[in-house]
Design a protein around this motif. Structure first.
Motif, short mmCIF file in Angstrom:
data_model
loop_
_atom_site.label_atom_id
_atom_site.label_comp_id
_atom_site.label_asym_id
_atom_site.label_seq_id
_atom_site.Cartn_x
_atom_site.Cartn_y
_atom_site.Cartn_z
N GLY A 1 56.62 -78.41 85.48
CA GLY A 1 57.61 -79.04 86.34
C GLY A 1 58.98 -79.15 85.71
N LYS A 2 59.97 -79.30 86.61
CA LYS A 2 61.34 -79.59 86.19
C LYS A 2 62.13 -80.06 87.42
CE LYS A 2 63.05 -74.83 86.73
NZ LYS A 2 63.77 -73.71 86.08
N ASN A 3 63.20 -80.79 87.15
CA ASN A 3 64.12 -81.25 88.21
C ASN A 3 63.40 -81.98 89.34
OD1 ASN A 3 66.18 -79.93 86.76
ND2 ASN A 3 65.86 -78.02 87.91
N GLY A 4 62.48 -82.86 88.97
CA GLY A 4 61.82 -83.68 89.98
C GLY A 4 60.73 -82.97 90.76
N ARG A 5 60.28 -81.81 90.31
CA ARG A 5 59.16 -81.09 90.95
C ARG A 5 58.11 -80.74 89.90
NH1 ARG A 5 60.88 -78.57 96.12
NH2 ARG A 5 62.19 -80.21 96.98
N PHE A 6 56.85 -80.95 90.23
CA PHE A 6 55.74 -80.58 89.35
C PHE A 6 54.67 -79.96 90.24
CE2 PHE A 6 52.26 -80.68 86.47
CZ PHE A 6 52.78 -80.82 85.19
N GLN A 7 54.39 -78.66 90.04
CA GLN A 7 53.42 -78.01 90.91
C GLN A 7 52.59 -76.98 90.15
OE1 GLN A 7 57.07 -76.12 93.08
NE2 GLN A 7 55.25 -75.08 93.87
N GLU B 1 38.89 -78.96 100.61
CA GLU B 1 38.92 -80.38 100.24
C GLU B 1 38.28 -80.66 98.88
OE1 GLU B 1 37.78 -83.36 102.99
OE2 GLU B 1 38.92 -82.48 104.64
N LYS B 2 37.15 -80.03 98.61
CA LYS B 2 36.46 -80.27 97.34
C LYS B 2 36.55 -79.07 96.40
CE LYS B 2 34.92 -84.28 98.81
NZ LYS B 2 35.45 -85.56 98.27
N GLY B 3 37.27 -78.03 96.83
CA GLY B 3 37.35 -76.81 96.04
C GLY B 3 38.72 -76.58 95.43
N PRO B 4 39.03 -75.33 95.08
CA PRO B 4 40.32 -75.01 94.46
C PRO B 4 41.47 -75.08 95.47
CG PRO B 4 39.08 -73.01 94.82
CD PRO B 4 38.18 -74.14 95.21
N GLY B 5 42.69 -75.23 94.98
CA GLY B 5 43.84 -75.29 95.87
C GLY B 5 45.15 -75.33 95.10
N LEU B 6 46.22 -75.69 95.80
CA LEU B 6 47.55 -75.82 95.22
C LEU B 6 48.02 -77.25 95.38
CD1 LEU B 6 49.16 -72.63 96.83
CD2 LEU B 6 48.21 -72.80 94.52
N PHE B 7 48.89 -77.71 94.47
CA PHE B 7 49.42 -79.07 94.59
C PHE B 7 50.91 -79.08 94.27
CE2 PHE B 7 48.55 -78.79 90.07
CZ PHE B 7 49.61 -79.47 89.50
N LEU B 8 51.59 -80.10 94.79
CA LEU B 8 53.02 -80.31 94.50
C LEU B 8 53.28 -81.81 94.44
CD1 LEU B 8 56.06 -79.50 94.35
CD2 LEU B 8 56.08 -79.57 96.84
N LEU B 9 53.92 -82.22 93.37
CA LEU B 9 54.39 -83.59 93.20
C LEU B 9 55.91 -83.53 93.13
CD1 LEU B 9 53.66 -86.63 92.66
CD2 LEU B 9 53.87 -86.09 90.23
N ALA B 10 56.59 -84.27 94.02
CA ALA B 10 58.05 -84.29 94.03
C ALA B 10 58.52 -85.74 94.15
CB ALA B 10 58.59 -83.46 95.19
N GLY B 11 59.63 -86.03 93.51
CA GLY B 11 60.15 -87.39 93.56
C GLY B 11 61.16 -87.63 92.47
N PRO B 12 61.44 -88.91 92.18
CA PRO B 12 62.36 -89.25 91.09
C PRO B 12 61.93 -88.56 89.80
CG PRO B 12 61.82 -91.20 92.36
CD PRO B 12 60.93 -90.12 92.87
N SER B 13 62.89 -87.92 89.13
CA SER B 13 62.59 -87.06 87.99
C SER B 13 61.74 -87.73 86.91
CB SER B 13 63.90 -86.54 87.39
OG SER B 13 63.63 -85.59 86.38
N GLY B 14 62.08 -88.95 86.55
CA GLY B 14 61.35 -89.66 85.49
C GLY B 14 59.90 -89.91 85.87
N GLN B 15 59.66 -90.30 87.12
CA GLN B 15 58.30 -90.57 87.58
C GLN B 15 57.46 -89.28 87.61
OE1 GLN B 15 57.96 -93.08 91.13
NE2 GLN B 15 60.09 -93.75 90.84
N VAL B 16 58.08 -88.21 88.08
CA VAL B 16 57.36 -86.93 88.17
C VAL B 16 56.98 -86.43 86.77
CG1 VAL B 16 57.60 -84.49 88.79
CG2 VAL B 16 58.38 -86.26 90.36
N THR B 17 57.90 -86.54 85.82
CA THR B 17 57.63 -86.11 84.44
C THR B 17 56.48 -86.91 83.84
OG1 THR B 17 59.95 -85.51 84.15
CG2 THR B 17 58.65 -85.81 82.15
#
Length: 409
Positions: free
Chosen positions: A378-384, A346-362
């Motif tokens: 990121g590309k094609n609506g994914r940023f991780q 929770e307060k340490g290192p980890g992985l993340f993923l943001l997915a959604g409408p391409s413009g918003q993700v960018t």
């Protein structure tokens, strides 16, 4: 010139006078960090502290009460680095760290013996060697050494140790005919004076500046641990000599006792027990991954089937990986819904993923990277990517909710 440590390798304390003491610096590595230490370079009339050379590391010890942190050879002089000054002209008591010295003597004489027998028995020449902190390595000029040859060499080496063969040091002039019969990889460019030859009676005569035992019996025992592939067409032979063999046996026995306690089996069953544990672990890992995938699908479908769901979905799970997050994102209609997922402490290192409408993700991806102190793309609506800290996850979630609220109004 031969130093007192070379004339009498067994001398532990020596009284001599200080010739010079000049301010100096020593670059060293402490806990992986390079540091520059301020101190003094001291030259003595003579010394029992061996300066680095011939593949052998330098000695440690004391000049008076001042610890010697480095000894190097400069021409005919041994230069001792200390952190406190000593008075020029005064007599000082020089004491060697005997445990370190005798260990080096055992490994160095052991190398000479192994090298000589590997050559006479199999024709394998030594091209270099390394006296390591825990084990030593001899580079042999051969592509491989067979297991039977290794066993035969170890037996021959220890037979010579049991035979109490003397090791003598001779000083020869450069024009002495006997020099031609001495094994050597060449003299240093700044060599001056007679040539020092270490002679294992009837076995080997070798030019060497290092410190050695006076009888092979002082080696106690030599253990050849095995071989590793070396540089092009070379083989590295790994060995222990003397007290290192005893320490290795003590450490191995301690490990064995710990494994008996952990595995609840005798030493002979350890390999079998570990193999069984590994197979069980792999099966559990496979089952866990399958359950994790099923959980991901369930989480996503549960959200999609909720009639009151909005246009934003956020989830943090301690256990998981990139595949877990991507399965959730694949099951949700990210053309309309913004998805933010994290796994890790929770307060340490980890992985993340943001997915959604391409413009918003960018637009939002770089902002998330900054807040999570992470690296990603990121590309094609994914940023991780990877987050160094998930401590500001709530701030990220608040930013995304605010963004979604703004877009839906």
């Amino acid at each position: 010139m031969a130093f007192q440590c070379q004339r009498d390798c067994y001398m532990k304390v020596f009284v001599t006078s200080v010739v010079s003491c000049c301010p100096a610096e020593l670059k060293q590595e402490v806990n992986g960090k390079k540091e520059t230490l301020k101190g003094f370079n001291v030259i003595l009339q003579d010394t029992v502290l061996f300066p680095e050379g011939g593949g052998q590391p330098d000695d440690r010890g004391l000049i008076g009460e001042a610890p010697v942190l480095k000894v190097t050879r400069q021409g005919p002089d041994a230069v001792h680095f200390v952190t406190s000054p000593v008075e020029v002209g005064q007599e000082v008591r020089v004491k060697v760290d005997w445990e370190r010295r005798f260990d080096h003597m055992q490994q160095h004489s052991g190398q000479h013996l192994i090298t000589a027998l590997a050559d006479s028995m199999f024709g394998y020449k030594t091209t270099s060697w390394d006296l390591g902190r825990h084990r030593s390595t001899i580079e042999l000029d051969t592509q491989s050494v067979k297991a039977a040859q290794l066993q035969e060499l170890e037996e021959a080496v220890n037979e010579k140790i049991r035979a109490h063969i003397p090791v003598n040091v001779q000083l020869l002039s450069l024009n002495d005919p006997a020099v031609e019969k001495v094994r050597s990889r060449g003299l240093p460019e700044d060599h001056a004076g007679p040539i020092r030859v270490v002679d294992i009676e009837g076995i080997d005569a070798n030019m060497c500046c290092g410190t050695h035992v006076k009888n092979l019996s002082h080696l106690q025992v030599i253990k050849l641990l095995g071989t590793e592939k070396g540089k092009k067409n070379k083989t590295n032979l790994i060995f222990l000599a003397g007290n290192r063999v005893l320490k290795y046996a003590e450490k191995s026995y301690s490990t064995e006792r710990s494994l008996v306690s952990l595995l609840k089996t005798g030493p002979d069953e350890h390999v079998q027990a570990v193999d069984k544990l590994q197979k069980s672990f792999k099966l559990l890992q496979k089952t866990n991954l399958s359950l994790l995938r099923d959980t991901a699908v369930f989480i996503a479908q549960n959200f999609m089937n909720n009639p009151e769901r909005g246009n934003f979905f956020s989830l943090h799970k301690k256990e998981g990986d990139n595949e877990f997050m991507n399965i959730i994102a694949n099951e949700i209609n990210t053309e309309e819904i913004l998805v933010f997922l994290t796994v890790g402490e929770e307060k340490g290192p980890g992985l993340f993923l943001l997915a959604g409408p391409s413009g918003q993700v960018t637009e939002l991806g770089p902002q998330i990277l900054e807040l999570l102190q992470g690296k990603g793309a990121g590309k094609n609506g994914r940023f991780q990517g990877k987050a160094n800290s998930l401590a500001k996850r709530e701030e990220v979630e608040a930013l995304l909710r605010q963004h979604c609220k703004h877009h839906s109004s």
